[in-house]
Design a protein around this motif. Structure first.
Motif, PDB file in Angstrom:
ATOM      1  N   ALA A  11       0.822  -1.208   0.000  1.00  0.00           N
ATOM      2  CA  ALA A  11       0.000   0.000   0.000  1.00  0.00           C
ATOM      3  C   ALA A  11       0.855   1.257   0.000  1.00  0.00           C
ATOM      4  O   ALA A  11       1.983   1.279   0.506  1.00  0.00           O
ATOM      5  CB  ALA A  11      -0.911   0.011   1.214  1.00  0.00           C
ATOM      6  N   TYR A  12       0.297   2.301  -0.592  1.00  0.00           N
ATOM      7  CA  TYR A  12       0.788   3.671  -0.447  1.00  0.00           C
ATOM      8  C   TYR A  12      -0.067   4.342   0.622  1.00  0.00           C
ATOM      9  O   TYR A  12      -1.281   4.138   0.668  1.00  0.00           O
ATOM     10  CB  TYR A  12       0.645   4.437  -1.763  1.00  0.00           C
ATOM     11  N   TRP A  13       0.564   5.154   1.459  1.00  0.00           N
ATOM     12  CA  TRP A  13      -0.214   5.880   2.454  1.00  0.00           C
ATOM     13  C   TRP A  13       0.511   7.174   2.795  1.00  0.00           C
ATOM     14  O   TRP A  13       1.700   7.345   2.503  1.00  0.00           O
ATOM     15  CB  TRP A  13      -0.463   5.030   3.690  1.00  0.00           C
ATOM     16  N   GLY A  14      -0.198   8.125   3.399  1.00  0.00           N
ATOM     17  CA  GLY A  14       0.423   9.407   3.719  1.00  0.00           C
ATOM     18  C   GLY A  14      -0.564  10.411   4.263  1.00  0.00           C
ATOM     19  O   GLY A  14      -1.733  10.116   4.488  1.00  0.00           O
ATOM     20  N   ASN A  15      -0.071  11.619   4.491  1.00  0.00           N
ATOM     21  CA  ASN A  15      -0.879  12.737   4.965  1.00  0.00           C
ATOM     22  C   ASN A  15       0.052  13.934   5.172  1.00  0.00           C
ATOM     23  O   ASN A  15       0.549  14.503   4.204  1.00  0.00           O
ATOM     24  CB  ASN A  15      -1.630  12.372   6.236  1.00  0.00           C
ATOM     25  N   TRP A  16       0.346  14.292   6.443  1.00  0.00           N
ATOM     26  CA  TRP A  16       1.240  15.429   6.677  1.00  0.00           C
ATOM     27  C   TRP A  16       1.996  15.262   7.993  1.00  0.00           C
ATOM     28  O   TRP A  16       1.612  14.502   8.871  1.00  0.00           O
ATOM     29  CB  TRP A  16       0.475  16.741   6.636  1.00  0.00           C
ATOM     30  N   THR A  17       3.111  15.984   8.087  1.00  0.00           N
ATOM     31  CA  THR A  17       3.978  15.910   9.255  1.00  0.00           C
ATOM     32  C   THR A  17       4.543  17.277   9.585  1.00  0.00           C
ATOM     33  O   THR A  17       4.844  18.065   8.682  1.00  0.00           O
ATOM     34  CB  THR A  17       5.144  14.927   9.033  1.00  0.00           C
ATOM     35  N   GLU A  18       4.690  17.549  10.880  1.00  0.00           N
ATOM     36  CA  GLU A  18       5.382  18.768  11.321  1.00  0.00           C
ATOM     37  C   GLU A  18       6.872  18.508  11.523  1.00  0.00           C
ATOM     38  O   GLU A  18       7.640  19.438  11.751  1.00  0.00           O
ATOM     39  CB  GLU A  18       4.774  19.280  12.625  1.00  0.00           C
ATOM     40  N   GLY A  19       7.262  17.252  11.461  1.00  0.00           N
ATOM     41  CA  GLY A  19       8.662  16.889  11.678  1.00  0.00           C
ATOM     42  C   GLY A  19       9.357  16.534  10.387  1.00  0.00           C
ATOM     43  O   GLY A  19       8.967  16.961   9.304  1.00  0.00           O
ATOM     44  N   SER A  20      10.405  15.727  10.514  1.00  0.00           N
ATOM     45  CA  SER A  20      11.187  15.259   9.364  1.00  0.00           C
ATOM     46  C   SER A  20      10.978  13.750   9.272  1.00  0.00           C
ATOM     47  O   SER A  20      11.816  12.950   9.699  1.00  0.00           O
ATOM     48  CB  SER A  20      12.654  15.619   9.539  1.00  0.00           C
ATOM     49  N   LEU A  21       9.855  13.368   8.698  1.00  0.00           N
ATOM     50  CA  LEU A  21       9.458  11.965   8.642  1.00  0.00           C
ATOM     51  C   LEU A  21      10.087  11.245   7.458  1.00  0.00           C
ATOM     52  O   LEU A  21      10.485  10.091   7.568  1.00  0.00           O
ATOM     53  CB  LEU A  21       7.935  11.869   8.569  1.00  0.00           C
ATOM     54  N   GLY A  22      10.188  11.943   6.334  1.00  0.00           N
ATOM     55  CA  GLY A  22      10.761  11.328   5.130  1.00  0.00           C
ATOM     56  C   GLY A  22      11.780  12.213   4.470  1.00  0.00           C
ATOM     57  O   GLY A  22      12.073  12.060   3.277  1.00  0.00           O
ATOM     58  N   GLY A  23      12.334  13.145   5.239  1.00  0.00           N
ATOM     59  CA  GLY A  23      13.299  14.107   4.737  1.00  0.00           C
ATOM     60  C   GLY A  23      13.208  15.369   5.559  1.00  0.00           C
ATOM     61  O   GLY A  23      12.343  15.484   6.436  1.00  0.00           O
ATOM     62  N   PRO A  24      14.080  16.331   5.314  1.00  0.00           N
ATOM     63  CA  PRO A  24      14.057  17.571   6.100  1.00  0.00           C
ATOM     64  C   PRO A  24      12.734  18.319   5.936  1.00  0.00           C
ATOM     65  O   PRO A  24      12.184  18.398   4.840  1.00  0.00           O
ATOM     66  CB  PRO A  24      15.218  18.389   5.517  1.00  0.00           C
TER      67      PRO A  24
END
Length: 546
Positions: free
Chosen positions: A241-254
């Motif tokens: 599966a592909y999944w996602g949304n948003w982050t305030e941190g560095s979850l998949g890069g800066p």
């Protein structure tokens, strides 16, 4: 000018000769005169076949829409009223099935004395549907604290076969769901606790897989020391599966600043294959995702920055395509100077439909629209359902026939059906008999340009005059070549232009106009100049597609 005045052929055939444009072209030793026929642009046709509005005296809204087998649509949402049964308290969940004519097949309402929300739905591949969301009560078991996630399965007749409720002492919810291709389901959401692993700080994202009987196979949790959320999930075609949304941190890069969008791919066993983070100095979010039919994924959402182009003002919707390795194939940002967002995206394998809601620049009215892009990111058309009042856009479901169901609502629920606009474009060769074939044409697509080339070296002429007629009746081939002179002003003429050789190239744009979808026309070239007076090319019979 070389634009096709490709309006609906029925309109073209009814226009008198006084509607001819002012451009005049002399050719063929002065024997014939061709005028470029410019027709008035009609408004883009709405192919909306029906729209239904319904609800209770209380607040009602949808959260998702998915295809209901061969025809029809499932819609999931929440209500403060008695939409499909007595209200249990606060917001209840409702799930309904509607047929291709917009009639309600059934609707079910479930709830507790607290508040529930319906966020995601997915077909089960056997005429049933999976649904998920959040509950502050005991919807499928005792509440673990604050808000729990829930996941349920219904058969095609509306019978609930099972429901699962799970959570921590913190806030937990399920935001998106997709069938796993093996009769089970993959669900994603957010947690303030330790639902699928140790909490990294504040809210984390989680992903879980259940079999068709509702047994959990695995669950995982990812996050940073800041807030991280998951709200959409789509199949990758191989059990993952592909999944996602948003982050305030560095979850998949800066982190680029504010909240960034993130997208990850996990295999069917829960192993992370890759993760990508994309953002600007402002807020950027992925709201929705859909398989692209080629192993990749489309995602859509909103940005307050310039994520895929210049910001038009406030928040803009955007859509992007990623391949199976996580490479961004393209990204498009579009919108106006109003506040706009995209909660819905769906693909038919040939392109992508994006649902947008936005506040109008005047009056602050929430308005929905549906936009289609082709597989290369070219925007083809935009439509707005025939609605009044404040309206959101929450779901798109595609039928196998090519029809699209769309839904939304702010204080009530609306569902609309759009008929297929275009099939695949085509270009069919027709031999002209004694003259060697010299015309080649690429299939024409709505909202883009196609190419026609004429090789004049086949007959030794200097110039090619290309013309097109609605249908094929005006171009006779095989057994009797025919070139209209006296009738070249005729009502079927769509295009007329001359280009010098030895290989004459014509770039022919097609307007982004729904009237043109599926339009049949024929194209042929006249070679002239040089030693012999003229010769005809072969003909190409064309149908405009996506």
């Amino acid at each position: 000018m070389n634009h096709f005045p490709l309006n609906d052929a029925r309109i073209a055939k009814t226009l008198p000769s006084t509607n001819l444009g002012s451009g005049v072209l002399l050719f063929l030793r002065g024997a014939c005169v061709a005028s470029l026929l410019w027709l008035a642009h009609p408004a883009s046709a709405q192919n909306q076949s029906w729209i239904r509005r319904f609800g209770t005296p209380q607040l009602d809204s949808p959260g998702a829409a998915v295809s209901a087998g061969a025809s029809g649509v499932y819609v999931l949402g929440q209500t403060q009223g008695s939409f499909g049964g007595p209200n249990a308290g606060g917001y209840d969940i409702w799930l309904g099935r509607f047929d291709s004519g917009g009639s309600q097949t059934w609707v079910r309402q479930i709830g507790s004395s607290a508040w529930e929300f319906g966020n995601g739905a997915a077909p089960d591949g056997s005429d049933g549907v999976f649904a998920c969301g959040g509950t502050e009560g005991g919807l499928g078991g005792p509440n673990a604290g604050q808000s729990d996630a829930w996941l349920a399965h219904y058969d095609g007749s509306g019978n609930q076969t099972w429901i699962r409720q799970f959570g921590t002492s913190e806030w937990d919810s399920a935001g998106g769901v997709a069938m796993d291709g093996a009769g089970g389901v993959i669900v994603a959401g957010s947690t303030g606790g330790s639902l699928g692993g140790s909490n990294a700080g504040q809210n984390d994202a989680w992903l879980a897989r259940y079999d068709g009987a509702g047994n959990r196979l695995w669950i995982l949790q990812i996050g940073t020391s800041l807030d991280d959320y998951a709200g959409t999930v789509s199949l990758d075609g191989t059990g993952g599966a592909y999944w996602g949304n948003w982050t305030e941190g560095s979850l998949g890069g800066p982190n680029a600043g504010g909240g960034d969008a993130w997208l990850a791919r996990h295999d069917g066993a829960g192993n992370q294959l890759w993760i990508r983070q994309l953002g600007t100095h402002s807020a950027d979010v992925i709201r929705a995702s859909a398989p692209d039919g080629a192993g990749g994924v489309y995602v859509s959402g909103y940005t307050a920055g310039s994520l895929g182009g210049p910001n038009a003002g406030d928040t803009d919707p955007w859509v992007a395509r990623f391949d199976s390795a996580g490479g961004q194939t393209w990204i498009r940002q579009f919108g106006t100077n109003a506040i706009e967002d995209s909660y819905a995206v769906s693909s038919d394998g040939g392109g992508v439909y994006v649902g947008v809601e936005g506040l109008t620049a005047t009056g602050g009215l929430l308005t929905p629209s549906l936009t289609r892009f082709d597989g290369t990111g070219t925007q083809l058309w935009t439509r707005s359902p025939a609605l009044d009042g404040a309206q959101s856009f929450r779901g798109i479901a595609l039928e196998g026939s090519g029809a699209a169901y769309v839904t939304g609502g702010y204080t009530e629920v609306w569902i609309a059906r759009y008929e297929p606009i275009c099939g695949p474009p085509s270009a069919t060769f027709r031999n002209s008999g004694p003259n060697p074939p010299s015309l080649q044409v690429t299939p024409p697509m709505l909202g883009s340009s196609f190419t026609a080339t004429v090789d004049l070296t086949t007959t030794g002429h200097d110039v090619a005059h290309l013309f097109a007629y609605d249908g094929a009746a005006d171009i006779r081939l095989r057994g009797g070549q025919h070139f209209l002179c006296a009738n070249l002003h005729g009502s079927g003429l769509l295009y007329s232009r001359t280009v010098a050789g030895p290989v004459a190239t014509f770039q022919i744009p097609i307007r982004n106009d729904a009237n043109l979808c599926g339009l049949h026309f024929s194209m042929q070239a006249v070679h002239y100049g040089g030693v012999v007076p003229f010769a005809l090319s072969n003909a190409q019979d064309l149908v405009i597609g996506f």
